[in-house]
Design a protein around this motif. Structure first.
Motif, mmCIF file in Angstrom:
data_model
loop_
_atom_site.group_PDB
_atom_site.id
_atom_site.type_symbol
_atom_site.label_atom_id
_atom_site.label_comp_id
_atom_site.label_asym_id
_atom_site.label_seq_id
_atom_site.Cartn_x
_atom_site.Cartn_y
_atom_site.Cartn_z
ATOM 1 N N ILE A 1 -10.511 -5.266 -9.171
ATOM 2 C CA ILE A 1 -11.294 -5.480 -10.389
ATOM 3 C C ILE A 1 -10.569 -6.461 -11.302
ATOM 4 N N SER A 2 -11.283 -6.958 -12.298
ATOM 5 C CA SER A 2 -10.727 -7.935 -13.230
ATOM 6 C C SER A 2 -10.068 -7.230 -14.419
ATOM 7 N N SER B 1 -0.943 -2.092 -14.846
ATOM 8 C CA SER B 1 -2.307 -2.628 -14.822
ATOM 9 C C SER B 1 -2.534 -3.539 -13.628
ATOM 10 N N ARG B 2 -1.567 -4.390 -13.317
ATOM 11 C CA ARG B 2 -1.749 -5.328 -12.208
ATOM 12 C C ARG B 2 -1.888 -4.594 -10.871
ATOM 13 N N ASP B 3 -1.156 -3.475 -10.714
ATOM 14 C CA ASP B 3 -1.275 -2.686 -9.491
ATOM 15 C C ASP B 3 -2.657 -2.041 -9.388
ATOM 16 N N VAL B 4 -3.155 -1.544 -10.520
ATOM 17 C CA VAL B 4 -4.474 -0.907 -10.542
ATOM 18 C C VAL B 4 -5.558 -1.934 -10.239
ATOM 19 N N GLU C 1 0.826 -1.196 0.000
ATOM 20 C CA GLU C 1 0.000 0.000 0.000
ATOM 21 C C GLU C 1 0.864 1.251 0.000
ATOM 22 N N SER C 2 1.897 1.265 0.832
ATOM 23 C CA SER C 2 2.740 2.458 0.921
ATOM 24 C C SER C 2 3.549 2.658 -0.356
ATOM 25 N N SER D 1 5.496 -0.307 -24.805
ATOM 26 C CA SER D 1 5.941 -1.683 -25.060
ATOM 27 C C SER D 1 4.873 -2.712 -24.696
ATOM 28 N N GLY D 2 3.641 -2.420 -25.019
ATOM 29 C CA GLY D 2 2.560 -3.363 -24.786
ATOM 30 C C GLY D 2 2.001 -3.367 -23.380
ATOM 31 N N LEU D 3 2.544 -2.540 -22.497
ATOM 32 C CA LEU D 3 2.054 -2.468 -21.117
ATOM 33 C C LEU D 3 1.363 -1.127 -20.894
ATOM 34 N N TYR D 4 0.254 -1.171 -20.165
ATOM 35 C CA TYR D 4 -0.467 0.056 -19.823
ATOM 36 C C TYR D 4 0.023 0.586 -18.483
ATOM 37 N N TYR D 5 0.235 1.886 -18.428
ATOM 38 C CA TYR D 5 0.619 2.568 -17.191
ATOM 39 C C TYR D 5 -0.415 3.643 -16.898
#
Length: 85
Positions: free
Chosen positions: A49-50, A40-43, A29-30, A69-73
């Motif tokens: 959510i899925s 995305s995995r952190d979000v 959390e911190s 590079s194919g990853l969403y931030y």
């Protein structure tokens, strides 16, 4: 002085694992509070959510990620502002 039993050791093991899990959760959390950009995995973990729900938020324009590079931030400030409204 009482002897230590198997049950005592088992209870200690469960307590240690529970404490460790709590500490790791606080650390996660911190760290996510300090990050400017979240993957995305952190979000998904933060919002519980899925993959499909996050994709739906992107399609509807609720969130505005940057794709590298194919990853969403996702900008952490944008996500926090969703909850302030």
């Amino acid at each position: 002085m009482e002897p230590i039993t198997k049950e005592d050791l088992e209870a200690l093991r469960f307590q240690l694992f529970a404490d460790l899990k709590e500490l790791l959760a606080k650390k996660d959390e911190s760290q996510s509070d300090k990050k400017e950009w979240l993957r995305s995995r952190d979000v998904k973990k933060m919002l519980s959510i899925s993959d499909a729900a996050l994709q739906n938020l992107r399609i509807r324009g609720v969130v505005h990620p940057v794709k590298i590079s194919g990853l969403y931030y996702y900008k952490s400030e944008e996500l926090k502002s969703l909850f302030r409204q």
